[in-house]
Design a protein around this motif. Structure first.
Motif, PDB file in Angstrom:
ATOM      1  N   ALA A 184      -0.979   4.805  -5.568  1.00 37.45           N
ATOM      2  CA  ALA A 184      -1.596   4.918  -4.727  1.00 37.45           C
ATOM      3  C   ALA A 184      -2.674   3.757  -4.885  1.00 37.45           C
ATOM      4  O   ALA A 184      -3.687   3.302  -5.007  1.00 37.45           O
ATOM      5  CB  ALA A 184      -2.143   5.745  -3.262  1.00 37.45           C
ATOM      6  N   TRP A 185      -3.611   4.733  -6.157  1.00 35.80           N
ATOM      7  CA  TRP A 185      -4.083   4.216  -6.696  1.00 35.80           C
ATOM      8  C   TRP A 185      -4.239   2.315  -7.285  1.00 35.80           C
ATOM      9  O   TRP A 185      -5.142   1.780  -7.205  1.00 35.80           O
ATOM     10  CB  TRP A 185      -4.499   5.180  -8.024  1.00 35.80           C
ATOM     11  N   LEU A 186      -3.005   2.330  -7.939  1.00 36.57           N
ATOM     12  CA  LEU A 186      -2.941   0.672  -8.184  1.00 36.57           C
ATOM     13  C   LEU A 186      -3.158  -0.237  -7.296  1.00 36.57           C
ATOM     14  O   LEU A 186      -3.875  -1.224  -7.150  1.00 36.57           O
ATOM     15  CB  LEU A 186      -1.488   0.840  -8.811  1.00 36.57           C
ATOM     16  N   THR A 187      -2.106  -0.417  -5.865  1.00 34.98           N
ATOM     17  CA  THR A 187      -2.607  -0.846  -4.684  1.00 34.98           C
ATOM     18  C   THR A 187      -3.970  -1.217  -3.813  1.00 34.98           C
ATOM     19  O   THR A 187      -4.111  -2.028  -3.339  1.00 34.98           O
ATOM     20  CB  THR A 187      -1.467  -0.233  -3.013  1.00 34.98           C
TER      21      THR A 187
ATOM     22  N   PRO B 200      -5.180  -5.282  -4.898  1.00 39.37           N
ATOM     23  CA  PRO B 200      -4.452  -5.381  -3.196  1.00 39.37           C
ATOM     24  C   PRO B 200      -3.811  -6.506  -3.490  1.00 39.37           C
ATOM     25  O   PRO B 200      -2.409  -6.496  -3.027  1.00 39.37           O
ATOM     26  CB  PRO B 200      -5.044  -5.195  -2.468  1.00 39.37           C
ATOM     27  N   GLU B 201      -3.462  -7.564  -4.540  1.00 33.73           N
ATOM     28  CA  GLU B 201      -2.842  -8.195  -5.019  1.00 33.73           C
ATOM     29  C   GLU B 201      -1.114  -8.080  -5.238  1.00 33.73           C
ATOM     30  O   GLU B 201      -0.878  -9.346  -6.324  1.00 33.73           O
ATOM     31  CB  GLU B 201      -3.527  -9.544  -6.173  1.00 33.73           C
ATOM     32  N   VAL B 202      -1.026  -6.700  -6.218  1.00 35.85           N
ATOM     33  CA  VAL B 202      -0.206  -6.151  -7.002  1.00 35.85           C
ATOM     34  C   VAL B 202       0.670  -6.041  -5.475  1.00 35.85           C
ATOM     35  O   VAL B 202       2.224  -6.051  -5.382  1.00 35.85           O
ATOM     36  CB  VAL B 202      -0.167  -5.058  -7.137  1.00 35.85           C
TER      37      VAL B 202
ATOM     38  N   TYR C  49       1.499  -6.506   2.937  1.00 36.97           N
ATOM     39  CA  TYR C  49       2.050  -5.186   3.712  1.00 36.97           C
ATOM     40  C   TYR C  49       0.686  -4.162   2.720  1.00 36.97           C
ATOM     41  O   TYR C  49      -0.135  -3.953   2.208  1.00 36.97           O
ATOM     42  CB  TYR C  49       3.371  -5.124   2.696  1.00 36.97           C
ATOM     43  N   ARG C  50       1.181  -3.027   3.710  1.00 36.84           N
ATOM     44  CA  ARG C  50       0.626  -1.577   3.358  1.00 36.84           C
ATOM     45  C   ARG C  50       0.973  -1.019   2.257  1.00 36.84           C
ATOM     46  O   ARG C  50       2.041  -0.983   2.544  1.00 36.84           O
ATOM     47  CB  ARG C  50      -0.105  -1.088   4.778  1.00 36.84           C
ATOM     48  N   HIS C  51       0.436   0.024   1.723  1.00 34.94           N
ATOM     49  CA  HIS C  51       0.666   0.676   0.943  1.00 34.94           C
ATOM     50  C   HIS C  51       1.702   1.418   1.907  1.00 34.94           C
ATOM     51  O   HIS C  51       1.496   2.064   2.975  1.00 34.94           O
ATOM     52  CB  HIS C  51      -0.457   1.675   0.003  1.00 34.94           C
TER      53      HIS C  51
ATOM     54  N   PRO D 127       0.218 -11.258 -11.537  1.00 34.65           N
ATOM     55  CA  PRO D 127      -0.266 -10.583 -12.920  1.00 34.65           C
ATOM     56  C   PRO D 127      -0.595  -9.646 -13.435  1.00 34.65           C
ATOM     57  O   PRO D 127      -0.652  -8.876 -14.576  1.00 34.65           O
ATOM     58  CB  PRO D 127      -1.519 -11.481 -13.561  1.00 34.65           C
ATOM     59  N   LYS D 128      -1.367  -8.946 -12.497  1.00 36.70           N
ATOM     60  CA  LYS D 128      -2.539  -7.252 -12.820  1.00 36.70           C
ATOM     61  C   LYS D 128      -0.490  -6.542 -12.678  1.00 36.70           C
ATOM     62  O   LYS D 128      -0.817  -4.828 -13.329  1.00 36.70           O
ATOM     63  CB  LYS D 128      -3.177  -7.167 -11.544  1.00 36.70           C
ATOM     64  N   TYR D 129       0.590  -6.810 -11.704  1.00 35.51           N
ATOM     65  CA  TYR D 129       1.696  -5.937 -11.463  1.00 35.51           C
ATOM     66  C   TYR D 129       2.040  -5.932 -13.185  1.00 35.51           C
ATOM     67  O   TYR D 129       2.427  -4.989 -13.576  1.00 35.51           O
ATOM     68  CB  TYR D 129       2.730  -6.332 -10.589  1.00 35.51           C
TER      69      TYR D 129
END
Length: 48
Positions: free
Chosen positions: A14-17, A21-23, A33-35, A46-48
């Motif tokens: 959850a902290w990542l999304t 949010p672009e991941v 999509y939502r977490h 690129p962040k993911y």
């Protein structure tokens, strides 16, 4: 001391999304999509 931050799963943490949010994956109309679902990450981010 050894620490395991998390195990690999089909759901990013959850902290990542929340922080990046672009991941999140998006529908064809661009709505993210939502977490909480499984496999809702974007391999092209690129962040993911």
């Amino acid at each position: 001391m050894k620490v395991i931050f998390g195990t690999p799963t089909a759901t990013p943490p959850a902290w990542l999304t929340e922080k990046y949010p672009e991941v999140l994956n998006a529908r064809q109309d661009g709505v993210l999509y939502r977490h909480g679902g499984r496999r809702h990450y974007n391999y092209n981010s690129p962040k993911y």
